[in-house]
Design a protein around this motif. Sequence first.
Motif, PDB file in Angstrom:
ATOM      1  N   UNK A 206       0.847  -1.184   0.000  1.00 18.50           N
ATOM      2  CA  UNK A 206       0.000   0.000   0.000  1.00 18.50           C
ATOM      3  C   UNK A 206       0.882   1.234   0.000  1.00 18.50           C
ATOM      4  N   UNK A 207       0.550   2.176  -0.849  1.00 24.46           N
ATOM      5  CA  UNK A 207       1.289   3.429  -0.942  1.00 24.46           C
ATOM      6  C   UNK A 207       0.537   4.468  -0.118  1.00 24.46           C
ATOM      7  N   UNK A 208       1.100   4.861   1.011  1.00 24.17           N
ATOM      8  CA  UNK A 208       0.398   5.734   1.951  1.00 24.17           C
ATOM      9  C   UNK A 208       1.191   7.015   2.193  1.00 24.17           C
ATOM     10  N   UNK A 209       0.490   8.030   2.627  1.00 26.87           N
ATOM     11  CA  UNK A 209       1.106   9.327   2.933  1.00 26.87           C
ATOM     12  C   UNK A 209       0.918   9.616   4.428  1.00 26.87           C
ATOM     13  N   UNK A 210       1.978  10.089   5.075  1.00 23.24           N
ATOM     14  CA  UNK A 210       1.843  10.394   6.501  1.00 23.24           C
ATOM     15  C   UNK A 210       1.325  11.817   6.711  1.00 23.24           C
ATOM     16  N   UNK A 211       1.233  12.235   7.969  1.00 27.74           N
ATOM     17  CA  UNK A 211       0.628  13.523   8.311  1.00 27.74           C
ATOM     18  C   UNK A 211       1.448  14.729   7.863  1.00 27.74           C
ATOM     19  N   UNK A 212       2.718  14.525   7.628  1.00 27.47           N
ATOM     20  CA  UNK A 212       3.563  15.667   7.236  1.00 27.47           C
ATOM     21  C   UNK A 212       3.938  15.613   5.749  1.00 27.47           C
ATOM     22  N   UNK A 213       3.222  14.813   5.003  1.00 34.01           N
ATOM     23  CA  UNK A 213       3.418  14.810   3.553  1.00 34.01           C
ATOM     24  C   UNK A 213       4.433  13.816   3.039  1.00 34.01           C
ATOM     25  N   UNK A 214       4.987  12.982   3.933  1.00 33.36           N
ATOM     26  CA  UNK A 214       5.936  11.970   3.490  1.00 33.36           C
ATOM     27  C   UNK A 214       5.226  10.729   2.986  1.00 33.36           C
ATOM     28  N   UNK A 215       5.992   9.795   2.453  1.00 33.04           N
ATOM     29  CA  UNK A 215       5.422   8.568   1.923  1.00 33.04           C
ATOM     30  C   UNK A 215       5.932   7.366   2.701  1.00 33.04           C
TER      31      UNK A 215
ATOM     32  N   UNK B 130       6.156  -1.500   7.695  1.00 31.25           N
ATOM     33  CA  UNK B 130       6.032  -0.136   7.188  1.00 31.25           C
ATOM     34  C   UNK B 130       7.407   0.343   6.719  1.00 31.25           C
ATOM     35  N   UNK B 131       7.494   0.743   5.473  1.00 30.49           N
ATOM     36  CA  UNK B 131       8.768   1.152   4.866  1.00 30.49           C
ATOM     37  C   UNK B 131       8.683   2.638   4.533  1.00 30.49           C
ATOM     38  N   UNK B 132       9.480   3.439   5.194  1.00 27.64           N
ATOM     39  CA  UNK B 132       9.470   4.884   4.962  1.00 27.64           C
ATOM     40  C   UNK B 132      10.217   5.186   3.664  1.00 27.64           C
ATOM     41  N   UNK B 133       9.608   5.991   2.822  1.00 29.77           N
ATOM     42  CA  UNK B 133      10.177   6.353   1.523  1.00 29.77           C
ATOM     43  C   UNK B 133      10.496   7.846   1.521  1.00 29.77           C
ATOM     44  N   UNK B 134      11.770   8.186   1.366  1.00 31.04           N
ATOM     45  CA  UNK B 134      12.163   9.598   1.326  1.00 31.04           C
ATOM     46  C   UNK B 134      11.666  10.286   0.062  1.00 31.04           C
ATOM     47  N   UNK B 135      11.777   9.593  -1.055  1.00 27.45           N
ATOM     48  CA  UNK B 135      11.418  10.184  -2.346  1.00 27.45           C
ATOM     49  C   UNK B 135      10.848   9.088  -3.231  1.00 27.45           C
ATOM     50  N   UNK B 136       9.522   9.092  -3.421  1.00 29.26           N
ATOM     51  CA  UNK B 136       8.866   8.041  -4.193  1.00 29.26           C
ATOM     52  C   UNK B 136       9.326   8.039  -5.646  1.00 29.26           C
ATOM     53  N   UNK B 137       9.486   9.220  -6.260  1.00 31.95           N
ATOM     54  CA  UNK B 137       9.933   9.291  -7.656  1.00 31.95           C
ATOM     55  C   UNK B 137      11.349   8.754  -7.810  1.00 31.95           C
ATOM     56  N   UNK B 138      12.194   8.990  -6.794  1.00 26.54           N
ATOM     57  CA  UNK B 138      13.556   8.458  -6.855  1.00 26.54           C
ATOM     58  C   UNK B 138      13.543   6.936  -6.774  1.00 26.54           C
ATOM     59  N   UNK B 139      12.649   6.380  -5.950  1.00 29.79           N
ATOM     60  CA  UNK B 139      12.527   4.923  -5.866  1.00 29.79           C
ATOM     61  C   UNK B 139      12.075   4.339  -7.200  1.00 29.79           C
ATOM     62  N   UNK B 140      11.099   4.991  -7.831  1.00 28.67           N
ATOM     63  CA  UNK B 140      10.645   4.544  -9.150  1.00 28.67           C
ATOM     64  C   UNK B 140      11.787   4.631 -10.162  1.00 28.67           C
ATOM     65  N   UNK B 141      12.549   5.725 -10.098  1.00 34.83           N
ATOM     66  CA  UNK B 141      13.691   5.898 -11.009  1.00 34.83           C
ATOM     67  C   UNK B 141      14.725   4.793 -10.798  1.00 34.83           C
ATOM     68  N   UNK B 142      14.989   4.431  -9.552  1.00 32.02           N
ATOM     69  CA  UNK B 142      15.935   3.350  -9.268  1.00 32.02           C
ATOM     70  C   UNK B 142      15.455   2.029  -9.864  1.00 32.02           C
ATOM     71  N   UNK B 143      14.147   1.789  -9.778  1.00 33.10           N
ATOM     72  CA  UNK B 143      13.591   0.550 -10.354  1.00 33.10           C
ATOM     73  C   UNK B 143      13.737   0.546 -11.873  1.00 33.10           C
ATOM     74  N   UNK B 144      13.504   1.698 -12.502  1.00 39.64           N
ATOM     75  CA  UNK B 144      13.664   1.795 -13.958  1.00 39.64           C
ATOM     76  C   UNK B 144      15.115   1.552 -14.355  1.00 39.64           C
ATOM     77  N   UNK B 145      16.058   2.031 -13.550  1.00 42.12           N
ATOM     78  CA  UNK B 145      17.483   1.794 -13.832  1.00 42.12           C
ATOM     79  C   UNK B 145      17.807   0.304 -13.757  1.00 42.12           C
ATOM     80  N   UNK B 146      17.228  -0.387 -12.774  1.00 39.43           N
ATOM     81  CA  UNK B 146      17.461  -1.831 -12.664  1.00 39.43           C
ATOM     82  C   UNK B 146      16.907  -2.569 -13.881  1.00 39.43           C
ATOM     83  N   UNK B 147      15.748  -2.123 -14.360  1.00 37.75           N
ATOM     84  CA  UNK B 147      15.193  -2.723 -15.582  1.00 37.75           C
ATOM     85  C   UNK B 147      16.096  -2.462 -16.778  1.00 37.75           C
ATOM     86  N   UNK B 148      16.680  -1.269 -16.838  1.00 35.88           N
ATOM     87  CA  UNK B 148      17.597  -0.940 -17.934  1.00 35.88           C
ATOM     88  C   UNK B 148      18.862  -1.791 -17.872  1.00 35.88           C
ATOM     89  N   UNK B 149      19.311  -2.127 -16.655  1.00 33.12           N
ATOM     90  CA  UNK B 149      20.479  -3.003 -16.526  1.00 33.12           C
ATOM     91  C   UNK B 149      20.256  -4.316 -17.267  1.00 33.12           C
TER      92      UNK B 149
END
Length: 201
Positions: free
Chosen positions: A62-71, A81-100
Motif C-alpha cells: 500500500x502506498x500511503x502518505x503520513x501527516x507531514x506529507x511523506x510517503x 512499514x517502509x518509509x520512503x524519502x522520495x517516491x519518484x527516486x525509488x521509481x527511477x531506481x527501479x527503472x534503472x534496474x530494468x535498464x540493466x
Amino acid sequence: MEDELEIYRYNDEISFRKCSLFEKHKLHFGDCTSFYEESNYYSCNQYGIHFHCTNHKNVELKNLRDNIGGFYLKCPICNNMIIIDDLKMLISDCLKLLNNEKFKNAKLIRLDDYYVKEVKLPKQKISDYWIKADVKTDKDGDTIVVVYVGKNDYDDKAQFFIKPEKLQLSTDYKNLDPAKVLTKIEVTLKDRIIKQEYNNK
C-alpha cells in the motif's frame, strides 16, 4: 498460453513489477492498480512501476502518505512499514534496474572512433578473395568508408579506413597485413589520388 509474470527484487523489503500500462497508455488498465483516465485512455500514476512485499511477492504494498506529507509503503500481510524519502527516486531506481537487464548485451560504441553506421554492404567473393565495406560517420560527422579484404584460406582480413572529407587513407595494423591479399590500393579523392603499394617479400 498466458505470459509468465515477473517480479523484480529491489531489496529485502521491496520488490516491484511492471504493470500493463508500463510502456504506453491503453484502452484498458489491465493489472495497473494506480491509474487515471484521460480521453478514454488509461495511464499509470507510477510510471508503470508497482511495489510488492519481498516476503509476500504476490501482495502489492500500500502506498500511503503520513501527516507531514511523506510517503511510506506498507504490507497488509506482515504490516511492515517502509518509509520512503522520495517516491519518484525509488521509481527511477527501479527503472534503472530494468535498464540493466535490457542493455546487458548492448554493443559498446566508441565515441572517440566512429559511431553511426549508415550503410553495410554484404561480403562479395571475387575468385579466391572477398571484399566487404561499411559506411560510417565519425565523431566530427565526417564519412568513414571501412573496406575489408580477405582471402578465402585466411581467417583474418585486411582493413582500410577511407575518410573522404579528411582526405585520408589508413590501415588497421592489428588485422591482417595488407600485403597478404593486395599488391596495391588506390583511392581517388576530390583533389588527390592516394596510393599504397605492398610487397609480400
